[in-house]
Design an enzyme around this catalytic site. Structure first.
Site, PDB file in Angstrom:
ATOM      1  N   HIS A   1     -25.625  41.364  12.432  1.00 26.36           N
ATOM      2  CA  HIS A   1     -24.658  41.999  11.526  1.00 26.36           C
ATOM      3  C   HIS A   1     -25.231  41.996  10.105  1.00 26.36           C
ATOM      4  CE1 HIS A   1     -20.781  43.332  10.082  1.00 26.36           C
ATOM      5  NE2 HIS A   1     -20.893  42.450   9.112  1.00 26.36           N
TER       6      HIS A   1
ATOM      7  N   ASN B   1     -25.430  39.214  18.575  1.00 26.76           N
ATOM      8  CA  ASN B   1     -25.318  40.422  17.753  1.00 26.76           C
ATOM      9  C   ASN B   1     -25.999  40.181  16.417  1.00 26.76           C
ATOM     10  OD1 ASN B   1     -24.262  43.002  16.840  1.00 26.76           O
ATOM     11  ND2 ASN B   1     -22.732  41.863  15.647  1.00 26.76           N
TER      12      ASN B   1
HETATM   13  C1  GAR Z   1     -28.137  47.397  11.518  1.00 26.15           C
HETATM   14  O1  GAR Z   1     -28.099  47.267  10.122  1.00 26.15           O
HETATM   15  C2  GAR Z   1     -27.202  46.402  12.172  1.00 26.15           C
HETATM   16  O2  GAR Z   1     -27.161  45.163  11.512  1.00 26.15           O
HETATM   17  C3  GAR Z   1     -25.888  47.124  12.053  1.00 26.15           C
HETATM   18  O3  GAR Z   1     -26.182  48.457  12.364  1.00 26.15           O
HETATM   19  C4  GAR Z   1     -27.534  48.730  11.944  1.00 26.15           C
HETATM   20  C5  GAR Z   1     -28.271  49.314  13.122  1.00 26.15           C
HETATM   21  O4  GAR Z   1     -29.553  49.741  12.730  1.00 26.15           O
HETATM   22  N1  GAR Z   1     -24.919  46.579  12.935  1.00 26.15           N
HETATM   23  C6  GAR Z   1     -23.632  46.488  12.631  1.00 26.15           C
HETATM   24  O5  GAR Z   1     -23.145  46.901  11.606  1.00 26.15           O
HETATM   25  C7  GAR Z   1     -22.789  45.826  13.702  1.00 26.15           C
HETATM   26  N2  GAR Z   1     -21.574  45.297  13.152  1.00 26.15           N
HETATM   27  P1  GAR Z   1     -30.662  49.991  13.820  1.00 26.15           P
HETATM   28  O6  GAR Z   1     -30.045  50.958  14.841  1.00 26.15           O
HETATM   29  O7  GAR Z   1     -31.769  50.644  13.077  1.00 26.15           O
HETATM   30  O8  GAR Z   1     -31.036  48.679  14.439  1.00 26.15           O
END
Ligand code: GAR
Length: 206
Positions: A112, A110
């Site tokens: 984060h 994952n």
């Molecule tokens: C990203 O910033 C990722 O790190 C976060 O959601 C966003 C997705 O952006 N994930 C989390 O918060 C998981 N805990 P994206 O759809 O443009 O890749």
């Protein structure tokens, strides 16, 4: 025959990290190929991008009426059907159940948007600013039963600017995420430079 490891990318929204992985995977030297892009949301922009770019795009049956077990089963079925050997969560905003996590132990990673173990959960950038931290960033880690808790594969950090807002910080961290995720995935698959728990820090000027 391709020696690239087939991966499944799970997302819920924009999909920019999936696009970063897809761009990296387009290189013949990259050790992974995208066998599946799956989403719990049929309207996720990331899923549209996958469809438009001839990636194997799949909507997961959320199974709200039938509980989490069936949702996990839907994930497992889609992933197995695709032949993927590793699951990459990329903005997937659902928590995987313990059976799925245990069945895929060591094969789910994952990204984060914080320097874990700081700021697990949501609103990481606003919380970091509220605390006045001077360094912030993102983490690629193994997925275990505890949310945002698994062993760290790699991290990237930046300096927080006095003028940062949650939005500007999120945008700057996202740029780092797009560098970190492909690099961490490649390191994880090749097992070369970044053993579990070892962090790779990229620093960017403010
Ligand atoms: C990203 O910033 C990722 O790190 C976060 O959601 C966003 C997705 O952006 N994930 C989390 O918060 C998981 N805990 P994206 O759809 O443009 O890749």
């Amino acid at each position: 025959m391709s020696t690239k490891t087939p991966i499944a990318v799970l997302l819920s929204g924009r999909g920019s990290n999936m696009r970063a992985l897809a761009n990296a995977a387009a290189s013949p030297d990259f050790p992974a190929r995208i066998a599946l892009v799956a989403s719990d949301r049929a309207d996720a922009p990331g899923l549209n991008f996958a469809r438009q770019n001839d990636l194997n795009a799949h909507v997961l049956d959320r199974g709200t009426a039938r509980g989490r077990g069936s949702f996990d089963a839907a994930i497992e079925a889609a992933v197995r059907r695709s032949g993927a050997e590793l699951i990459c969560l990329a903005g997937f905003m659902r928590i995987l159940g313990p059976d799925l996590v245990s069945a895929w132990h060591g094969r789910i990673i994952n990204i984060h948007p914080s320097l874990l173990p700081l700021y697990p959960g949501l609103d990481t950038h606003a919380r970091a600013l509220a605390d006045g931290v001077k360094l912030h960033g993102c983490t690629v880690h193994h997925v275990t039963e505890g949310v945002d808790e698994g062993p760290i594969i790699a991290q990237a950090a930046l300096t927080v600017s006095r003028s940062d807002t949650a939005d500007t910080l999120a945008a700057r961290v996202l740029t780092l995420e797009h560098q970190l995720y492909p690099a961490a995935l490649a390191a994880h698959l090749t097992g070369n430079d970044l053993p579990e728990q070892k962090a790779a820090i990229f620093s960017l000027p403010v």
